[in-house]
Write an enzyme that holds these catalytic residues in place. Structure first.
Site, PDB file in Angstrom:
ATOM      1  N   GLY A  50      -4.917 -14.569   7.211  1.00  0.00           N
ATOM      2  CA  GLY A  50      -5.028 -14.967   8.601  1.00  0.00           C
ATOM      3  C   GLY A  50      -4.513 -13.963   9.603  1.00  0.00           C
ATOM      4  N   SER A  51      -3.940 -12.842   9.147  1.00  0.00           N
ATOM      5  CA  SER A  51      -3.419 -11.848  10.083  1.00  0.00           C
ATOM      6  C   SER A  51      -4.569 -11.035  10.685  1.00  0.00           C
ATOM      7  CB  SER A  51      -2.456 -10.903   9.370  1.00  0.00           C
ATOM      8  OG  SER A  51      -3.149 -10.109   8.428  1.00  0.00           O
ATOM      9  N   LYS A 102       3.674   4.651   5.307  1.00  0.00           N
ATOM     10  CA  LYS A 102       4.618   3.548   5.077  1.00  0.00           C
ATOM     11  C   LYS A 102       5.595   3.911   3.955  1.00  0.00           C
ATOM     12  CE  LYS A 102       4.597   0.108   7.057  1.00  0.00           C
ATOM     13  NZ  LYS A 102       5.292  -0.203   8.328  1.00  0.00           N
ATOM     14  N   LYS A 141       0.822  -1.214   0.000  1.00  0.00           N
ATOM     15  CA  LYS A 141       0.000   0.000   0.000  1.00  0.00           C
ATOM     16  C   LYS A 141       0.854   1.261   0.000  1.00  0.00           C
ATOM     17  CE  LYS A 141      -3.928  -2.375   2.019  1.00  0.00           C
ATOM     18  NZ  LYS A 141      -3.339  -3.708   1.796  1.00  0.00           N
TER      19      LYS A 141
END
Length: 358
Positions: free
Chosen positions: A198-199, A170, A158
């Site tokens: 899954g995070s 970021k 991103k």
């Protein structure tokens, strides 16, 4: 649901011997150690026998759970295989971080502490700036001052032409990394990857809860696509990239073909033994603030990226920004007094590729 079954490609294989040589007998600091990526970093690092491992996080519950998990796996608490310590603190508190570096003298730093949830940060830009920019600057500065051998920044896809404040901060963090690499003996690098199956904040646990409760499963747009990887795969990439790093690189992964989120939803419903649109409905809810329909390709096939020894890992050279020190100082002086939109506009002035969605 086995998350590996949700990938549309094989899991990337890594050079475990090279990673072991990189990690073994080192004093290692992991920031954000209680998060999805940070905790898996700790789990994989400890297997490679560092001499000391310091787990730092501002959120006590996540890192406490990790500490208990490690204590169960390494039961000889008085004489653990790897000396480990848990500290509570924030990367944006410079004096606290300085005391950590002073006492621990880390040789390797993995900087995973960050705010990563796109829609939440859209309404709390001040905190995205505080942690993702000022916190990263603090860690980079202290890595330089305390002669850390290597520092690896966990970044995000991103950061590429961001449409949200999280991605923009970021991207700024990547520029900070490159800036310090140009003036320090410490070898700084960053790792960029896509969505992690899954995070915390991933669609997988959300879809799983929605399926368990009888639906509907919510998808923001019928055409939305994402690149995915598993948590162990993402962390293996971070460790492998740290081993490869010579300084200033942004490591990126060829993540294969993107996954349509609606296909992912249908697949998860079927894996649960149910029928999409019959047993469990799928509802289109519309894009959330700051969300893209298509994330950028991590590996642009039209660009001749520098290759590594691993055919799935490439290097994107980071740009240097001579004005980072002054820009960070200016941010520190005024960001607390700015409104949410004003903070976004200030960051856009530094990151021209950041397009603010009104």
């Amino acid at each position: 649901v086995n998350v590996e079954d949700l990938l549309s490609r094989n899991v990337v294989e890594l050079d475990t011997e090279g990673i072991h040589e990189f990690i073994a007998n080192k004093r290692i600091l992991v920031t954000g150690a209680g998060g999805s990526i940070g905790s898996e970093l700790v789990r994989q690092i400890i297997q490679h026998q560092p001499s000391d491992l310091l787990l730092l996080d501002i959120y006590e519950n996540g890192v406490y759970d990790l500490q208990m998990e490690l204590n169960r796996h390494y039961k000889d608490i008085d004489k653990p295989i790897v000396k480990r310590k848990v500290l509570i603190g924030s990367v944006y508190n410079f004096e606290r971080m300085k005391s950590v570096f002073e006492e621990f003298q880390p040789q390797l730093v993995f900087h995973a502490a960050a705010y990563k949830h796109v829609p939440l940060m859209e309404d709390s830009a001040v905190e995205a700036v505080r942690t993702n920019i000022i916190g990263t600057y603090n860690v980079c500065q202290l890595a330089h001052e305390y002669h850390v051998q290597k520092m690896v920044l966990v970044s995000s896809d991103k950061a590429v032409r961001p449409t949200n404040i999280m991605g923009a901060t970021k991207r700024f963090a990547e520029l900070i990394m490159k800036h310090f690499d140009c003036q320090s003996e410490t070898k700084y690098s960053a790792v960029r990857f896509g969505n992690v199956l899954g995070s915390n904040g991933s669609v997988v646990p959300l879809f799983k809860r929605q399926i368990e409760s009888g639906g509907p499963v919510t998808v923001t747009d019928i055409n939305i696509i994402r690149y995915f990887m598993t948590i162990p795969e993402a962390v293996g990439l971070i460790l492998q990239s740290g081993a490869y790093a010579k300084g200033g690189e942004i490591f990126i992964l060829d993540m294969g073909e993107p996954v349509r989120i609606i296909d992912l939803a249908e697949k998860m419903i079927r894996l649960a033994g149910l029928r999409p649109y019959k047993d469990i409905d799928i509802k289109i809810t519309g894009l959330r603030p700051g969300e893209k329909l298509f994330e950028e390709l991590l590996v642009d096939k039209n660009i001749d990226h520098e290759k590594t020894e691993n055919k799935k890992i490439f290097i994107d050279k980071a740009d240097d920004n001579d004005h980072v020190d002054g820009e960070v100082q200016r941010i520190k002086e005024i960001f607390e007094s700015l409104k949410n939109q004003e903070i976004k506009e200030m960051i856009q002035g530094i990151i021209p590729s950041y397009s603010i969605k009104k």
